[in-house]
Design an enzyme around this catalytic site. Structure first.
Site, mmCIF file in Angstrom:
data_model
loop_
_atom_site.group_PDB
_atom_site.id
_atom_site.type_symbol
_atom_site.label_atom_id
_atom_site.label_comp_id
_atom_site.label_asym_id
_atom_site.label_seq_id
_atom_site.Cartn_x
_atom_site.Cartn_y
_atom_site.Cartn_z
ATOM 1 N N HIS A 161 0.666 -1.156 -0.036
ATOM 2 C CA HIS A 161 -0.147 -0.123 -0.095
ATOM 3 C C HIS A 161 0.800 1.371 0.095
ATOM 4 C CE1 HIS A 161 -3.301 -2.655 1.369
ATOM 5 N NE2 HIS A 161 -2.461 -3.268 1.937
ATOM 6 N N SER A 282 15.449 22.411 -14.623
ATOM 7 C CA SER A 282 14.201 23.329 -15.043
ATOM 8 C C SER A 282 14.644 24.314 -15.323
ATOM 9 C CB SER A 282 13.313 23.365 -13.831
ATOM 10 O OG SER A 282 12.730 24.541 -13.955
ATOM 11 N N LYS A 288 16.142 22.207 -9.540
ATOM 12 C CA LYS A 288 15.449 21.130 -9.808
ATOM 13 C C LYS A 288 16.215 20.125 -10.748
ATOM 14 C CE LYS A 288 11.523 20.389 -10.482
ATOM 15 N NZ LYS A 288 9.929 20.160 -10.070
ATOM 16 N N GLU A 295 10.031 9.059 -16.230
ATOM 17 C CA GLU A 295 8.721 9.379 -16.540
ATOM 18 C C GLU A 295 8.063 8.955 -17.976
ATOM 19 O OE1 GLU A 295 7.800 13.797 -14.777
ATOM 20 O OE2 GLU A 295 10.026 13.540 -14.984
#
Ligand code: ARG
Length: 469
Positions: A161, A282, A288, A295
């Site tokens: 979970h 970024s 970043k 992704e």
């Protein structure tokens, strides 16, 4: 693309050229030119067989083979002009063959139809893709097993979970993916076995009256045997559906690993670091470091699963034998297979590149009462408590620790004895994450010695398989 006369191949019956929109919806050359190498292989095998069977002359077959080689060279060199008016790769190649060798070109299509031709080309293409996929999957397995061997004893939290559950080792976690990929490879290999029959010689749908030798073309093209039913031969696309199904499942696996990398990369987790080679910055936020490759690997499953679903829907309810609907089988299949190629290569790169933050993983492994099961097991083993009672006692101890804001091993013996007086100080030995993972020696469990052994076994197996090729 040039526009040659539109009805060069069936001009006999047609007086008018097709409407512009007819050409547009009908033409597949924009994507099926990817089948040119397979089309040429198939045609050479067919021509040679026709000559051996005495259906065309040896001289014609030689001219045809020479012409086809020349066309292959033109395509490889990028000098071949594909024409939309010629609809598809089959007619583009045949038309060019006529330019090059003249009349003999017209004999190539004897005892053949574009229906068995495209079925053959597409099968060969998918088979080539499966072979490439297997090599790439093996490379991902190797990257995973190498990292797993190195981190057989590196402790991390195991989750259910996405809540801390029990400590595991990083190596164990990585080896889970090696197993999944082994099943993927099995699925592709299985699809390949059923794929590997030759439709060539099924002709349009009913077979042919010419004395062709289907065994011979099957063998020349590396197929195990000719397909036994000509209607099935031209109308079957199971091989593409099966391959896309296998690709979808593999992509699902990669999306899960990619998602874990994304989670592990967040500062909140801080479990792994990917180098500059696999991250982006970024344009506005200087701090970043984004896991874009992970992704995208996570997202590609969308295209791959849609290709599978798309083809299933195209094939659903199609009457036998060939229908032009089936031309819609290729574009999305090509896209799905090349997407999977990208994903596999990116994943192999990322896995080799990523370095776990061993301290952060270990610290996290100890949080969230992850050794509560070890405590319950200890109560069962040492105090002979039924597991359900032990579960209850442990729950009370966790509740107490939670109220104090402490971890389990930070409680005193006295505090634990308030819940269960028979607990002794020996209990502390099972409350550390190291001892917890060490104790999981059951087959398939996370004990570092198991993991190291499994990782080595996998590396040896992969090495052996590679030596065989
Ligand atoms: N371009 C076609 C396809 O991809 C080739 C087969 C055409 N056959 C036909 N009977 N029109 O399916």
């Amino acid at each position: 693309m040039t526009d040659k006369p539109a009805n060069a191949m069936w001009g006999g019956r047609f007086a008018m050229s097709p409407a512009e929109i007819m050409q547009e919806i009908n033409a597949s050359i924009g994507f099926d030119k990817a089948l040119a190498p397979q089309d040429i292989r198939g045609s050479k095998a067919h021509a040679e067989m026709l000559a051996d069977a005495g259906i065309i002359t040896k001289a014609d077959a030689r001219e045809i083979a020479k012409g086809l080689d020349k066309i292959k060279a033109e395509i490889d060199a990028g000098t071949f002009t594909f024409s939309r008016a010629l609809e598809d790769v089959h007619m583009n190649v045949e038309s060019r063959l006529k330019d090059l060798i003249g009349a003999a070109a017209g004999r190539l299509h004897t005892a053949r139809s574009r229906n068995d031709q495209v079925a053959t080309d597409f099968r060969l293409f998918v088979r080539d893709a499966i072979d490439g996929i297997d090599v790439a999957l093996e490379a991902v397995q190797r990257a995973l097993a190498e990292k797993a061997e190195k981190h057989a004893a590196t402790v991390m939290p195991g989750f259910t979970h996405l809540q801390p559950a029990q400590p595991v080792t990083f190596g164990h976690h990585l080896l889970a993916y090696v197993e999944m990929i082994a099943r993927d490879r099995g699925r592709f290999a299985d699809a390949r076995k059923r794929l590997n029959e030759s439709p060539l010689g099924s002709a349009a749908l009913a077979g042919t009256s010419f004395p062709i030798d289907r065994e011979k073309t099957a063998e020349a093209l590396g197929f195990d045997r000719p397909m036994a039913n000509s209607l099935d031969g031209v109308s079957d696309r199971d091989f593409a559906m099966e391959t896309l199904a296998a690709a979808t499942i593999a992509a699902v696996h990669f999306s899960r690993l990619a998602e874990e990398i994304v989670i592990w990369m967040t500062p909140q987790f801080g479990f792994v670091k990917l180098s500059d080679r696999f991250t982006t910055g970024s344009s506005i936020m200087p701090q970043k470091r984004n896991p874009d490759a992970a992704e995208l690997a996570r997202a590609k499953v969308g295209r791959i699963a849609s290709a599978f679903q798309g083809l299933v829907i195209v094939m659903k309810g199609l009457p036998l034998a060939y229908s032009k609907d089936m031309q819609e089988d290729k574009e999305t299949t090509f896209d799905a297979l090349s997407s999977l190629r990208l994903v596999m290569a990116a994943m192999a790169g990322m896995i080799s590149d990523l370095e776990p933050n061993v301290e952060a993983m270990r610290a996290a492994a100890g949080r969230g009462y992850s050794t509560a099961t070890d405590l319950a097991d200890w109560l069962v083993r040492e105090l002979k408590m039924p597991f359900r009672d032990a579960h209850h006692v442990t729950g009370s101890i966790v509740k107490m620790a939670e109220a104090k804001g402490a971890d389990l091993d930070q409680l005193s013996l006295g505090e634990m004895q308030k819940v269960e007086p028979r607990i002794t100080k020996a209990v502390f030995s099972v409350l550390s994450v190291e001892n917890s993972v060490k104790s999981r020696t059951s087959y398939g469990g996370t004990a570092p010695q198991n993991v190291a052994k499994m990782a080595r076994q996998w590396l040896r197996r992969l090495e052996k398989a590679r030596a065989k090729v």
